[in-house]
Design a protein around this motif. Structure first.
Motif, PDB file in Angstrom:
ATOM      1  N   GLY A  74       0.760  -1.424  -0.241  1.00  0.00           N
ATOM      2  CA  GLY A  74       0.155   0.210   0.098  1.00  0.00           C
ATOM      3  C   GLY A  74       0.890   1.252   0.161  1.00  0.00           C
ATOM      4  O   GLY A  74       2.004   1.225   0.534  1.00  0.00           O
ATOM      5  N   PHE A  75       0.600   2.392  -0.585  1.00  0.00           N
ATOM      6  CA  PHE A  75       1.142   3.442  -0.730  1.00  0.00           C
ATOM      7  C   PHE A  75       0.280   4.814  -0.421  1.00  0.00           C
ATOM      8  O   PHE A  75      -0.632   5.026  -0.988  1.00  0.00           O
ATOM      9  CB  PHE A  75       1.617   3.533  -2.091  1.00  0.00           C
ATOM     10  N   CYS A  76       0.936   5.484   0.497  1.00  0.00           N
ATOM     11  CA  CYS A  76       0.108   6.694   0.986  1.00  0.00           C
ATOM     12  C   CYS A  76       1.303   8.155   1.015  1.00  0.00           C
ATOM     13  O   CYS A  76       2.330   7.936   1.507  1.00  0.00           O
ATOM     14  CB  CYS A  76      -0.213   6.497   2.405  1.00  0.00           C
ATOM     15  N   VAL A 120       9.847   4.972  -4.861  1.00  0.00           N
ATOM     16  CA  VAL A 120       9.519   4.740  -3.345  1.00  0.00           C
ATOM     17  C   VAL A 120       8.778   3.242  -3.461  1.00  0.00           C
ATOM     18  O   VAL A 120       9.232   2.348  -2.313  1.00  0.00           O
ATOM     19  CB  VAL A 120       8.721   5.850  -2.731  1.00  0.00           C
ATOM     20  N   ILE A 121       7.928   3.143  -4.178  1.00  0.00           N
ATOM     21  CA  ILE A 121       6.939   1.890  -4.161  1.00  0.00           C
ATOM     22  C   ILE A 121       8.149   0.770  -4.703  1.00  0.00           C
ATOM     23  O   ILE A 121       8.224  -0.321  -3.686  1.00  0.00           O
ATOM     24  CB  ILE A 121       5.922   1.733  -5.135  1.00  0.00           C
ATOM     25  N   ASN A 122       8.823   1.012  -5.641  1.00  0.00           N
ATOM     26  CA  ASN A 122       9.905  -0.100  -6.096  1.00  0.00           C
ATOM     27  C   ASN A 122      10.850  -0.416  -5.073  1.00  0.00           C
ATOM     28  O   ASN A 122      11.481  -1.543  -4.843  1.00  0.00           O
ATOM     29  CB  ASN A 122      10.451   0.298  -7.386  1.00  0.00           C
ATOM     30  N   ILE A 135       8.175   4.198   6.916  1.00  0.00           N
ATOM     31  CA  ILE A 135       8.190   5.796   6.449  1.00  0.00           C
ATOM     32  C   ILE A 135       9.349   5.976   5.532  1.00  0.00           C
ATOM     33  O   ILE A 135      10.507   5.717   5.557  1.00  0.00           O
ATOM     34  CB  ILE A 135       8.310   6.623   7.648  1.00  0.00           C
ATOM     35  N   ALA A 136       9.114   6.873   4.446  1.00  0.00           N
ATOM     36  CA  ALA A 136       9.911   7.101   3.275  1.00  0.00           C
ATOM     37  C   ALA A 136      10.267   8.480   3.088  1.00  0.00           C
ATOM     38  O   ALA A 136       9.189   9.059   2.225  1.00  0.00           O
ATOM     39  CB  ALA A 136       9.372   6.377   2.081  1.00  0.00           C
ATOM     40  N   THR A 172       2.846  -4.491   3.078  1.00  0.00           N
ATOM     41  CA  THR A 172       3.723  -3.150   3.746  1.00  0.00           C
ATOM     42  C   THR A 172       2.924  -2.011   3.356  1.00  0.00           C
ATOM     43  O   THR A 172       2.241  -1.815   2.242  1.00  0.00           O
ATOM     44  CB  THR A 172       4.947  -3.364   2.744  1.00  0.00           C
ATOM     45  N   PHE A 173       2.906  -1.048   4.056  1.00  0.00           N
ATOM     46  CA  PHE A 173       2.394   0.039   3.927  1.00  0.00           C
ATOM     47  C   PHE A 173       3.312   1.366   3.764  1.00  0.00           C
ATOM     48  O   PHE A 173       3.762   1.721   5.085  1.00  0.00           O
ATOM     49  CB  PHE A 173       1.197   0.340   4.818  1.00  0.00           C
ATOM     50  N   VAL A 174       3.924   1.942   2.728  1.00  0.00           N
ATOM     51  CA  VAL A 174       4.661   2.749   2.557  1.00  0.00           C
ATOM     52  C   VAL A 174       4.231   4.073   2.792  1.00  0.00           C
ATOM     53  O   VAL A 174       3.200   4.540   1.853  1.00  0.00           O
ATOM     54  CB  VAL A 174       5.471   2.672   1.266  1.00  0.00           C
ATOM     55  N   ILE A 175       4.749   4.932   3.524  1.00  0.00           N
ATOM     56  CA  ILE A 175       3.984   6.373   3.858  1.00  0.00           C
ATOM     57  C   ILE A 175       5.143   7.369   3.330  1.00  0.00           C
ATOM     58  O   ILE A 175       6.227   7.492   3.895  1.00  0.00           O
ATOM     59  CB  ILE A 175       3.633   6.445   5.040  1.00  0.00           C
ATOM     60  N   LEU A 176       5.012   8.167   2.199  1.00  0.00           N
ATOM     61  CA  LEU A 176       5.796   9.188   1.621  1.00  0.00           C
ATOM     62  C   LEU A 176       5.841  10.343   2.344  1.00  0.00           C
ATOM     63  O   LEU A 176       4.648  10.852   2.244  1.00  0.00           O
ATOM     64  CB  LEU A 176       5.759   9.289   0.068  1.00  0.00           C
ATOM     65  N   ILE A 177       6.859  10.980   2.926  1.00  0.00           N
ATOM     66  CA  ILE A 177       6.727  12.357   3.277  1.00  0.00           C
ATOM     67  C   ILE A 177       7.931  12.983   2.791  1.00  0.00           C
ATOM     68  O   ILE A 177       9.008  12.537   2.229  1.00  0.00           O
ATOM     69  CB  ILE A 177       6.996  12.118   5.081  1.00  0.00           C
ATOM     70  N   GLY A 178       7.869  14.408   2.898  1.00  0.00           N
ATOM     71  CA  GLY A 178       8.974  15.309   2.588  1.00  0.00           C
ATOM     72  C   GLY A 178      10.042  15.131   3.641  1.00  0.00           C
ATOM     73  O   GLY A 178       9.922  15.140   4.897  1.00  0.00           O
ATOM     74  N   GLU A 179      11.390  15.159   2.977  1.00  0.00           N
ATOM     75  CA  GLU A 179      12.504  15.306   4.113  1.00  0.00           C
ATOM     76  C   GLU A 179      12.525  16.488   4.821  1.00  0.00           C
ATOM     77  O   GLU A 179      13.080  16.480   5.967  1.00  0.00           O
ATOM     78  CB  GLU A 179      13.920  15.196   3.170  1.00  0.00           C
ATOM     79  N   MET A 180      11.654  17.646   4.400  1.00  0.00           N
ATOM     80  CA  MET A 180      11.887  18.868   5.159  1.00  0.00           C
ATOM     81  C   MET A 180      10.736  18.867   6.243  1.00  0.00           C
ATOM     82  O   MET A 180      10.228  20.002   6.690  1.00  0.00           O
ATOM     83  CB  MET A 180      12.015  20.285   4.325  1.00  0.00           C
TER      84      MET A 180
END
Length: 266
Positions: A5-7, A105-107, A90-91, A61-69
């Motif tokens: 899963g991707f968020c 990120v998903i890959n 958390i990515a 797996t549940f991947v959560i994309l966030i900003g580095e900042m």
């Protein structure tokens, strides 16, 4: 078969928003504005996470994309919310082209030598507690289609649109295909394209898709900070407050607890 899963959680992508900004700095300021991010956290806690935590098939797996900042205080809050959710990953990433970053990120969470089921998920939406189990079963049912195609879309069109509030859950039933929630793509081994390479409403223009109309599989969150609601002339949607029986259904089907909603939004 691997399930991912991707968020995107307030990730400042280049593109990918219906709300446009002239400068990256303006987008970052918009995403992390206190009123907006507070609402995102409330929806994430009460609507998004409960059903994922309660999946009858926990092998995903549940991947959560966030900003580095992202400000540290928000990163710490996010980590605290997923502390008891071992499937979460958390990515953090720097700003970049929306589809390219999402695909990478998903890959990064995939075994590219194996087939994968990928589903997209907004931070204010929910899926039913048996979504992953049902997704795997659907992939088995259409196995010949998966063998013949690089990508195959799987979409559940029946669910609810809901607005949480201090009073509880305001919601109504809806049937809406390709809405981007309870939607997945089966990806063959070696294929690097992901579900995020395609607009959810246009999925059937790029691959064969199968749409299921039963059972109710999603809750589409509705709030003032939905990206799709920021354009001019968007009419408000009046949703009725649900009764006790429907509250019970939300707890059983989506693990959404109306009492928890009232506490958080109160």
């Amino acid at each position: 078969m691997q399930v991912i899963g991707f968020c995107r959680f307030s990730y400042p992508a280049e593109g990918g928003f219906q709300v446009e900004h002239d400068r990256l700095e303006d987008r970052i300021a918009y995403l992390y504005a206190p009123e907006r991010i507070e609402e995102r956290f409330k929806h994430f806690e009460t609507i998004c996470l409960p059903g994922l935590r309660a999946q009858t098939d926990p092998d995903f797996t549940f991947v959560i994309l966030i900003g580095e900042m992202m400000p540290e205080v928000y990163i710490e809050r996010l980590l605290a919310l997923v502390e008891d959710f071992p499937q979460a990953m958390i990515a953090p990433r720097a700003p970049g082209p929306h589809r390219k970053v999402c695909q990478e990120v998903i890959n990064s969470a995939r075994d590219l030598d194996q087939p994968c089921l990928e589903f997209r998920h907004d931070d204010d939406d929910a899926v039913a507690v048996d979504f992953v189990e049902t997704l795997r079963a659907a992939a088995r049912d259409v196995a010949p289609l998966l063998r013949k195609n690089r990508l195959v879309g799987l979409d559940w069109n029946r669910g609810w649109v809901a607005r949480p509030s201090v009073d509880g859950i305001h919601a109504e039933q809806i049937v809406n295909p390709y809405w981007g929630v309870a939607q997945a793509v089966a990806v063959k081994p070696g294929v690097k394209q992901s579900i995020m390479n395609f607009g959810h409403l246009k999925l059937n223009q790029f691959m064969p898709t199968v749409t299921f109309t039963q059972p109710e599989m999603y809750v589409r969150g509705h709030n003032d900070h939905n990206d799709s609601r920021q354009k001019k002339h968007v009419k408000p949607v009046q949703l009725p407050l649900v009764d006790a029986e429907t509250e019970r259904m939300f707890r059983e089907r989506f693990a959404i607890d109306a009492d928890h909603v009232r506490r958080v939004f109160g």
